[in-house]
Scaffold this motif. Sequence first.
Motif, PDB file in Angstrom:
ATOM      1  N   ASP A   1     -45.637 -96.694 -50.926  1.00 32.30           N
ATOM      2  CA  ASP A   1     -43.761 -97.257 -50.892  1.00 32.30           C
ATOM      3  C   ASP A   1     -43.804 -97.418 -52.272  1.00 32.30           C
ATOM      4  O   ASP A   1     -42.158 -97.204 -51.660  1.00 32.30           O
ATOM      5  CB  ASP A   1     -44.026 -98.437 -49.392  1.00 32.30           C
ATOM      6  CG  ASP A   1     -43.743 -97.199 -47.934  1.00 32.30           C
ATOM      7  OD1 ASP A   1     -44.520 -95.880 -48.226  1.00 32.30           O
ATOM      8  OD2 ASP A   1     -44.182 -98.010 -46.634  1.00 32.30           O
ATOM      9  N   ASN A   2     -43.892 -98.802 -52.087  1.00 33.95           N
ATOM     10  CA  ASN A   2     -43.502 -99.421 -53.399  1.00 33.95           C
ATOM     11  C   ASN A   2     -43.422 -98.559 -54.259  1.00 33.95           C
ATOM     12  O   ASN A   2     -42.193 -98.323 -54.392  1.00 33.95           O
ATOM     13  CB  ASN A   2     -44.028-101.550 -53.395  1.00 33.95           C
ATOM     14  CG  ASN A   2     -43.867-102.220 -52.611  1.00 33.95           C
ATOM     15  OD1 ASN A   2     -43.332-102.128 -51.707  1.00 33.95           O
ATOM     16  ND2 ASN A   2     -45.359-102.718 -52.343  1.00 33.95           N
TER      17      ASN A   2
ATOM     18  N   MET B   1     -40.428 -96.397 -54.157  1.00 31.97           N
ATOM     19  CA  MET B   1     -39.031 -97.203 -53.625  1.00 31.97           C
ATOM     20  C   MET B   1     -38.628 -97.046 -55.393  1.00 31.97           C
ATOM     21  O   MET B   1     -37.556 -96.725 -55.843  1.00 31.97           O
ATOM     22  CB  MET B   1     -38.923 -98.192 -52.610  1.00 31.97           C
ATOM     23  CG  MET B   1     -39.238 -98.029 -51.938  1.00 31.97           C
ATOM     24  SD  MET B   1     -39.539-100.035 -51.040  1.00 31.97           S
ATOM     25  CE  MET B   1     -38.099-100.681 -51.214  1.00 31.97           C
TER      26      MET B   1
ATOM     27  N   ILE C   1     -41.394 -92.335 -47.122  1.00 34.28           N
ATOM     28  CA  ILE C   1     -40.946 -93.938 -47.281  1.00 34.28           C
ATOM     29  C   ILE C   1     -41.851 -94.158 -46.057  1.00 34.28           C
ATOM     30  O   ILE C   1     -41.786 -94.307 -44.586  1.00 34.28           O
ATOM     31  CB  ILE C   1     -40.919 -94.588 -46.901  1.00 34.28           C
ATOM     32  CG1 ILE C   1     -39.484 -95.096 -48.444  1.00 34.28           C
ATOM     33  CG2 ILE C   1     -40.332 -96.579 -47.242  1.00 34.28           C
ATOM     34  CD1 ILE C   1     -39.705 -95.198 -49.635  1.00 34.28           C
TER      35      ILE C   1
ATOM     36  N   ARG D   1     -39.119-101.414 -45.036  1.00 32.99           N
ATOM     37  CA  ARG D   1     -38.726-100.306 -46.225  1.00 32.99           C
ATOM     38  C   ARG D   1     -37.489 -99.556 -46.171  1.00 32.99           C
ATOM     39  O   ARG D   1     -36.574 -98.965 -47.668  1.00 32.99           O
ATOM     40  CB  ARG D   1     -39.896 -99.945 -47.051  1.00 32.99           C
ATOM     41  CG  ARG D   1     -40.846-101.297 -47.692  1.00 32.99           C
ATOM     42  CD  ARG D   1     -41.951-101.091 -48.174  1.00 32.99           C
ATOM     43  NE  ARG D   1     -42.565-102.563 -48.475  1.00 32.99           N
ATOM     44  CZ  ARG D   1     -43.897-102.477 -48.267  1.00 32.99           C
ATOM     45  NH1 ARG D   1     -44.306-101.522 -47.355  1.00 32.99           N
ATOM     46  NH2 ARG D   1     -44.493-103.610 -48.498  1.00 32.99           N
TER      47      ARG D   1
ATOM     48  N   CYS E   1     -34.161 -98.768 -48.712  1.00 24.82           N
ATOM     49  CA  CYS E   1     -34.181 -97.565 -49.388  1.00 24.82           C
ATOM     50  C   CYS E   1     -32.954 -96.894 -49.609  1.00 24.82           C
ATOM     51  O   CYS E   1     -31.735 -97.018 -49.795  1.00 24.82           O
ATOM     52  CB  CYS E   1     -35.334 -97.034 -48.941  1.00 24.82           C
ATOM     53  SG  CYS E   1     -36.159 -96.690 -51.212  1.00 24.82           S
TER      54      CYS E   1
END
Length: 216
Positions: free
Chosen positions: A71-72, A75, A94, A99, A103
């Motif tokens: 996910d990071n 992003m 994601i 999160r 976003c």
Amino acid sequence: MGCGRVGARLAGELDEAGHSVAIIDIDAEAFERLDDDFSGQRVTGNGFHRSVLERAGIEEAYGFIATASGDNSNMVAARTVSQMYQVERVVARISDPERAAFCERLGIPTVAAVLRVSAALMKRVLPPNATTVWDDPTGRVGLCLIRPQSSWIGVPIETVEKLTKSKVAFVARLATVTIPTKNAVVQEQDELYLAIPREEETRVRKILSRAPEERK
């Protein structure tokens, strides 16, 4: 970005449709998932590094999909592409709903994997009197088709909205679709399309499957 099963499939479909495609993955072996006839560019590297993005042609890109496993990473890459390279169409996959919401607040469209899968499974298991006909990319809001229980006939649409705490977007009646007016009431065989946060869908469905608590 990301040549897992989803990324490889997307890249192949875009390539087959005639688009100019570059796919990025930190692991060169991931490109083995691509079809033999894939004609796009394979770029090995970290997809949120500017040098890697530029090797992939980000400065000429009209779209970017971040579908790596983290996910990071998705992003950061999506935000970099959107802000630094002004790419018009950017979307990130994601998994974590929190999160995904973050976003969205940053202006990055997301496909929230957990929410989307949950919504798809719920759609399969719900009774036929409640069907999600559309949901937004995050899976948080849906347009739900509900056929109220017969005791709702004659109840004003305004009362439906008050009791369900939802907005009736439009009503399907006798093969026509209308936006409800101020004085509209529920009629026999009406199909109500309500805009509902996904977590409220079960509650609203239960309300409309029982007799209304009040009539005004």
